[in-house]
Scaffold this motif. Structure first.
Motif, short mmCIF file in Angstrom:
data_model
loop_
_atom_site.label_atom_id
_atom_site.label_comp_id
_atom_site.label_asym_id
_atom_site.label_seq_id
_atom_site.Cartn_x
_atom_site.Cartn_y
_atom_site.Cartn_z
N ASP A 89 0.83 -1.21 0.00
CA ASP A 89 0.00 0.00 0.00
C ASP A 89 0.87 1.27 0.00
N THR A 90 0.31 2.38 0.49
CA THR A 90 1.06 3.64 0.52
C THR A 90 1.16 4.09 1.98
N ILE A 91 1.97 5.09 2.23
CA ILE A 91 2.03 5.63 3.58
C ILE A 91 0.64 6.07 4.03
N SER A 92 -0.04 6.82 3.16
CA SER A 92 -1.34 7.37 3.54
C SER A 92 -2.32 6.27 3.95
N VAL A 93 -2.36 5.19 3.16
CA VAL A 93 -3.27 4.08 3.48
C VAL A 93 -2.82 3.37 4.76
N ASN A 103 4.52 18.27 10.12
CA ASN A 103 4.20 16.99 9.49
C ASN A 103 3.88 17.19 8.01
N PHE A 104 4.01 16.10 7.26
CA PHE A 104 3.66 16.14 5.85
C PHE A 104 2.14 16.25 5.74
N PRO A 105 1.64 17.17 4.92
CA PRO A 105 0.18 17.41 4.92
C PRO A 105 -0.66 16.15 4.71
N SER A 106 -0.21 15.22 3.88
CA SER A 106 -1.04 14.04 3.63
C SER A 106 -1.34 13.30 4.94
N ASP A 107 -0.37 13.26 5.84
CA ASP A 107 -0.60 12.59 7.13
C ASP A 107 -1.74 13.27 7.88
N LEU A 108 -1.71 14.60 7.85
CA LEU A 108 -2.76 15.35 8.54
C LEU A 108 -4.11 15.15 7.85
N ILE A 131 3.53 11.34 14.43
CA ILE A 131 4.62 12.29 14.21
C ILE A 131 5.56 11.75 13.13
N THR A 132 6.03 12.65 12.28
CA THR A 132 7.04 12.28 11.28
C THR A 132 8.41 12.59 11.87
N GLU A 133 9.31 11.60 11.83
CA GLU A 133 10.59 11.78 12.53
C GLU A 133 11.40 12.91 11.92
N TRP A 160 4.86 6.52 14.22
CA TRP A 160 5.95 7.28 13.62
C TRP A 160 5.92 7.16 12.11
N ASP A 161 6.13 8.26 11.42
CA ASP A 161 6.28 8.24 9.97
C ASP A 161 7.77 8.35 9.66
N LEU A 162 8.29 7.35 8.98
CA LEU A 162 9.73 7.27 8.69
C LEU A 162 10.04 7.59 7.22
N ALA A 163 9.16 8.37 6.56
CA ALA A 163 9.33 8.64 5.12
C ALA A 163 10.73 9.16 4.80
N HIS A 164 11.23 10.09 5.62
CA HIS A 164 12.55 10.67 5.35
C HIS A 164 13.62 10.10 6.28
N SER A 165 13.31 8.97 6.90
CA SER A 165 14.26 8.34 7.82
C SER A 165 14.80 7.02 7.26
N GLY A 194 6.35 3.97 6.52
CA GLY A 194 7.39 4.63 5.73
C GLY A 194 7.23 4.26 4.28
N CYS A 195 7.93 4.99 3.42
CA CYS A 195 7.84 4.65 2.00
C CYS A 195 9.19 4.16 1.51
N THR A 196 9.19 3.60 0.32
CA THR A 196 10.42 2.97 -0.19
C THR A 196 10.89 3.61 -1.49
N TYR A 197 10.15 4.60 -1.98
CA TYR A 197 10.58 5.22 -3.24
C TYR A 197 11.53 6.38 -3.01
N LYS A 198 11.73 6.76 -1.75
CA LYS A 198 12.67 7.85 -1.46
C LYS A 198 14.07 7.25 -1.28
N TYR A 199 14.56 7.20 -0.06
CA TYR A 199 15.95 6.77 0.15
C TYR A 199 16.18 5.27 -0.12
C1 LIG Z 1 6.61 11.28 1.06
C2 LIG Z 1 5.77 11.31 2.28
C3 LIG Z 1 4.49 10.72 2.30
C4 LIG Z 1 3.91 10.13 1.05
O1 LIG Z 1 2.78 9.37 1.30
P1 LIG Z 1 2.21 8.39 0.20
O2 LIG Z 1 0.90 8.00 0.73
O3 LIG Z 1 3.16 7.22 0.14
O4 LIG Z 1 2.15 9.12 -1.09
C5 LIG Z 1 3.80 10.70 3.50
N1 LIG Z 1 4.31 11.23 4.62
C6 LIG Z 1 5.53 11.83 4.62
C7 LIG Z 1 6.08 12.40 5.89
C8 LIG Z 1 6.28 11.91 3.45
O5 LIG Z 1 7.45 12.52 3.44
#
Ligand SMILES: *Cc1c(COP(=O)(O)O)cnc(C)c1O
Length: 415
Positions: free
Chosen positions: A99-103, A128-133, A170-172, A199-204, A222-227
């Motif tokens: 899935d995705t971080i948001s889901v 925090n990243f807006p999508s999380d909110l 919280i996003t780290e 914890w959101d580890l997107a940038h961790s 966390g996501c896997t398309y970044k680091y």
């Molecule tokens: C990149 C990022 C996302 C992206 O979320 P997707 O649902 O995978 O698109 C979410 N949260 C943070 C903190 C991000 O940096």
């Protein structure tokens, strides 16, 4: 500032001493490009296309549905989860890919709410990243049961954790400033107040040294398309602390999380352990790409990775302050490298146009409103010479006001 300013030869010496220099050859770095956007979309490891080709042509093409068993498709999300787990201090069986971080966040909001049913306050912060909110807002409104999303300034998180908080979200690492939350301290404070932590580890993940077990974190995504370089839209991941796993009541209770998916019972019964957090059929070709991309990581020591990340960021900041400070460029976020993640954002009043001019010169970063140029430093393939060259080009663009042209000043859809 040091007495002896850094030279390109110093950067070359750092590259010669770099334990990860050998990793760079595994990545496809386009000719002539300095890529400093791996915090948004990681570079492709060279062997990935062949593995995707194999998954499509041989597995899908020839073996068809038998591949679910013969090529282990069904178990890919948990096998990949374990590979990611090693990189974030999580034990086997505690991470699932998909899935995705948001889901995944939505799933964990549901899990955490059910585990702390007396409380109604979700705590997050404005960094925090807006999508999380957005996901938390949708969750709150769906429940319509008195839930409140409390959003405080990042510096106020610790003090805001009191005995009204059900859980934190919280996003780290802040996606703009790179400010790093103290995961261990925040988690300890939350637990002392009877709250859980997401914890959101997107940038961790793949950028800092994460220790979910050592921090006693309850949940993470966390996501896997970044680091981690899993490719555009690569599957995300989800972590649940082992002793909570069998108490999680999945909100997205799909058949892939069922105890016996092929019994086709009419009633949902959660699978034991982390598996219950799966929902439905996963994108196997994307999983194949991610699985291949993770090969580069198997022998990586995360403490050494963190050390190189800090050295790259430190060199960049030092050079930028020296060469570009006179043009009004300032560094966003904490001065202390240990309190930062692996990217650096720079303020400049014409940040958008300057970034467009940089991109036109083949130095790739990105722009975040209102005025921030963001540069990601990915320890497995970014060299110290890249850092030097990028700052040289940035200084040239600022010195000559190269950014001050109509084609750089006009905004594009994706920044
Ligand atoms: C990149 C990022 C996302 C992206 O979320 P997707 O649902 O995978 O698109 C979410 N949260 C943070 C903190 C991000 O940096």
């Amino acid at each position: 500032m040091k007495d002896n300013p850094m030279k390109r030869s110093d950067c070359e010496a750092l590259d010669r001493a770099d334990p990860f220099a050998i990793k760079r050859q595994h990545f496809h770095l386009p000719q002539g490009m300095i890529y400093l956007d791996g915090n948004s979309l990681g570079v492709m490891p060279k062997h990935v296309p062949a593995r995707v080709q194999d998954a499509a042509q041989k597995q899908w093409g020839e073996t068809l549905i038998k591949s679910w068993n013969e090529h282990g498709w069904f178990h890919l999300p948990r096998r990949i989860g374990d590979r990611i787990g090693r990189l974030i201090g999580a034990p086997a069986g505690s991470v699932i890919a998909g899935d995705t971080i948001s889901v995944n966040l939505f799933k964990l909001l549901g899990a955490a709410a059910k585990l702390n049913p007396q409380r109604r306050v979700i705590l997050s912060d404005s960094g925090n990243f807006p999508s999380d909110l957005y996901v938390a807002q949708g969750f709150r409104d769906l429940l319509d049961d008195g839930y409140v999303l409390k959003v405080v300034a990042p510096e106020e998180v610790m003090d805001a954790i009191d005995d009204s908080i059900a859980f934190t979200m919280i996003t780290e690492v802040d996606y703009r400033s790179a400010r790093l939350h103290d995961m261990k301290a925040v988690t300890a404070r939350a637990h002392a107040m009877g709250a859980l932590t997401i914890w959101d580890l997107a940038h961790s993940a793949g950028a800092t040294q994460v220790d979910l077990t050592g921090c006693n974190a309850d949940f993470a995504v966390g996501c896997t398309y970044k680091y981690l370089n899993g490719g555009p839209g690569a599957p995300a991941f989800l972590y649940v602390k082992p002793d909570l796993q069998d108490r999680v009541q999945p909100a997205l209770s799909g058949w892939w999380g069922h105890a016996a998916p092929f019994a086709f019972d009419l009633d949902y019964r959660p699978a034991p352990g982390i598996i219950r957090n799966q929902c439905g059929t996963q994108p196997i070709l994307s999983m194949a790409a991610l699985d291949a991309a993770l090969d580069v990581w198997d022998d990586v020591d995360m403490a050494a990775l963190r050390a190189k990340s800090m050295a790259l960021c430190g060199s960049f900041i030092e050079l930028v302050e020296k060469r570009c400070g006179k043009h009004g460029v300032t560094v966003e976020g904490p001065a202390d490298l240990a309190s930062r993640g692996s990217h650096v954002s720079l303020h400049h009043e014409q940040g958008y146009a300057v970034m467009q001019a940089l991109i036109a010169s083949n130095v790739i970063g990105d722009f975040r409103a209102p005025d921030m140029m963001r540069f990601g430093f990915t320890p497995l393939y970014t060299s110290f010479a890249d850092v030097w060259d990028a700052v040289e080009i940035l200084a040239r663009i600022l010195d000559g006001r190269e950014w001050d042209q109509p084609q750089f000043l006009a905004k594009k859809a994706v920044t």
